[in-house]
Design an enzyme around this catalytic site. Sequence first.
Site, PDB file in Angstrom:
ATOM      1  CE  LYS A 118      14.850  16.630  42.931  1.00 34.48           C
ATOM      2  NZ  LYS A 118      15.082  17.848  43.682  1.00 34.48           N
ATOM      3  CD  GLU A 277       9.135  20.888  38.616  1.00 34.58           C
ATOM      4  OE1 GLU A 277       8.014  20.784  39.111  1.00 34.58           O
ATOM      5  OE2 GLU A 277      10.182  20.902  39.308  1.00 34.58           O
ATOM      6  NE  ARG A 294       1.915  16.373  39.636  1.00 42.03           N
ATOM      7  CZ  ARG A 294       3.100  16.657  40.164  1.00 42.03           C
ATOM      8  NH1 ARG A 294       3.964  15.676  40.383  1.00 42.03           N
ATOM      9  NH2 ARG A 294       3.434  17.886  40.456  1.00 42.03           N
ATOM     10  NE  ARG A 339      -1.128  25.729  42.412  1.00 47.09           N
ATOM     11  CZ  ARG A 339      -0.337  24.677  42.491  1.00 47.09           C
ATOM     12  NH1 ARG A 339      -0.196  24.049  43.647  1.00 47.09           N
ATOM     13  NH2 ARG A 339       0.335  24.262  41.427  1.00 47.09           N
TER      14      ARG A 339
HETATM   15  C1  MV4 Z   1      17.763  24.728  43.428  1.00 48.70           C
HETATM   16  C2  MV4 Z   1      17.832  26.115  43.657  1.00 48.70           C
HETATM   17  C3  MV4 Z   1      19.042  26.731  43.419  1.00 48.70           C
HETATM   18  N1  MV4 Z   1      20.095  26.002  42.998  1.00 48.70           N
HETATM   19  N2  MV4 Z   1      18.845  24.050  43.000  1.00 48.70           N
HETATM   20  C4  MV4 Z   1      13.460  24.008  45.309  1.00 48.70           C
HETATM   21  C5  MV4 Z   1      12.537  22.850  45.169  1.00 48.70           C
HETATM   22  C6  MV4 Z   1      13.183  21.883  44.283  1.00 48.70           C
HETATM   23  N3  MV4 Z   1      12.253  21.362  43.314  1.00 48.70           N
HETATM   24  C7  MV4 Z   1      14.318  22.626  43.646  1.00 48.70           C
HETATM   25  N4  MV4 Z   1      14.466  23.857  44.332  1.00 48.70           N
HETATM   26  C8  MV4 Z   1      15.544  24.660  44.107  1.00 48.70           C
HETATM   27  N5  MV4 Z   1      16.640  24.033  43.638  1.00 48.70           N
HETATM   28  C9  MV4 Z   1      19.987  24.697  42.798  1.00 48.70           C
HETATM   29  N6  MV4 Z   1      21.058  24.009  42.391  1.00 48.70           N
HETATM   30  C10 MV4 Z   1      16.702  26.774  44.100  1.00 48.70           C
HETATM   31  C11 MV4 Z   1      15.547  26.053  44.340  1.00 48.70           C
HETATM   32  C12 MV4 Z   1      14.416  26.783  44.839  1.00 48.70           C
HETATM   33  C13 MV4 Z   1      13.224  26.854  44.127  1.00 48.70           C
HETATM   34  C14 MV4 Z   1      13.053  26.199  42.906  1.00 48.70           C
HETATM   35  C15 MV4 Z   1      11.873  26.276  42.210  1.00 48.70           C
HETATM   36  C16 MV4 Z   1      10.837  27.024  42.730  1.00 48.70           C
HETATM   37  C17 MV4 Z   1      10.959  27.656  43.936  1.00 48.70           C
HETATM   38  C18 MV4 Z   1      12.148  27.586  44.642  1.00 48.70           C
HETATM   39  C19 MV4 Z   1      12.275  28.265  45.849  1.00 48.70           C
HETATM   40  C20 MV4 Z   1      13.442  28.189  46.542  1.00 48.70           C
HETATM   41  C21 MV4 Z   1      14.520  27.443  46.037  1.00 48.70           C
END
Ligand code: MV4
Length: 504
Positions: A118, A277, A294, A339
């Site tokens: 990351k 994303e 992917r 899903r």
């Molecule tokens: C975050 C966020 C808020 N602020 N980063 C969750 C999984 C990971 N791929 C990134 N995620 C998040 N990162 C910052 N700086 C909130 C989430 C997050 C989230 C992101 C995407 C889809 C669902 C989520 C559920 C909870 C928190």
Amino acid sequence: MGKIRKILIANRGEIAVRVIRTCRELGIATVAVYSEADRSAPHVRMADQAFCVGPPPSRESYLVQERILEVARRSGADAIHPGYGFLSENASFVRACEQAGITFIGPPASAMDSMGEKTRARQNMIKAGVPVVPGSTEPFATSEEARDYAVKIGFPIMLKAAGGGGGKGMRRVERLEDFDSAWRGAKSEALNAFGNDAVYIEKYLEKPHHVEIQVFADTHGTTLHLNERECSAQRRHQKVVEETPSPILTPELRAKMGEVAVQAARAVNYVGAGTVEFLVDVHRNFYFLEMNTRLQVEHPVTEWVTGLDLVAWQIKVAEGEKLPLTQAPVPNGHAIEVRVYAEDPARNFMPSPGRITTLRVPGGPNLRDDSGVFTGYTVPNFYDPMISKLSVWGPTREEAIARAKRALDEYVVKGITTNVRYLHAILSHAEFVGGDYDTSFLTRGHEALVAQAEDPQVSEAALLASVVYAYQRDQKRLRGQPADTTAAGEAGISTWRRALRHGH
Ligand code: MV4
């Protein structure tokens, strides 16, 4: 490069079936691999050839690179499609394929390297002019340095594992007092999950949307995007419902995000299908989160609104063909995917493997069931419990929601418990219907959604009352008199008619 004649599918379940279907249409022979738990799985039956690669645990079968490559050599496959999960984002596997002279259907290893970690991905994206969530681009050596940085950018902050994704090793920190324990927690979780305890800091975004852009690149210099997917309906970092277009994007924001996603892909010399994303905040600012190198689970919704077969194009790009378009297509209509999991929402979504004794899948127009199961099949407990993906198309979002709910109503699955009713509850929820649901939707709506997912309990008294109501209504109608119907009466009738359909 050049025509591919035989593809080994290094995966199982619905995605292996999905890839085999396209191969068959393209006249390409298929080779399945399977673990001892998957001897009677659909992908094994559907492929032209099938080879066992080991015992049930995926570490000893689907993830053993040497076994997979040995099967490829033995069967004369000239390419490997990795599906998603398993070896699909493993750069060392891509290199091993190369060395064996076998085409890996996916991006080059170097693109995976650039996006895998990351902090490295964030550095690369900043260089490419892609907006990332404000925060650090290097892990911190000590908790003191990390704490100072957190104070500098201000709470709340998010601690994130540099080595991974999917929410592991991630901690939200509200206040300075909580920093040290969160730091230790994030470090040990990261070490456990990824064998790497590097942790960096991001500013915490409140209630973001998860919007991702499908990108595609060929080997002739064309890199384009295929619009977005709204994936904010997630539970514990597992997507549950996906749709396209995103109800919150304007054409302008779509074009802007698409352009930035293409920039991201170009910066790492991407080839094939990939997904960028983004988190979108309440002000509709968007920030790069990660790139998935992917094909994704939710690709069917993109196929619905673009009319493209993404697996076919992955294969053609691997053969050296040019993409059939040079620009993003305007999305046609609306698509939703849900899903279907073998799990029990009433028992904290515990997996519910076992034998499927009856299976009736929905049908009808503009509906697709990507499934990896059949009547009599036993869902093994070694793998992800997703048994099917239902996706639908409609001219508008409203029509797509109605079709998805109708389709979910047609499902009959016996022998195991599924989340079908839970999915129906999501699609009926005012917040989902409204379209502006963020990533906290399923957590906030949890109680109501799970309660609605319970099988309707029809008491004998209620059933009798409903039968009397129905009898009187129909007698009046037969005599040509106006039947004074009530909403409660009609709802009672549909409840037991539905129960009858499902064989209660
Ligand atoms: C975050 C966020 C808020 N602020 N980063 C969750 C999984 C990971 N791929 C990134 N995620 C998040 N990162 C910052 N700086 C909130 C989430 C997050 C989230 C992101 C995407 C889809 C669902 C989520 C559920 C909870 C928190």
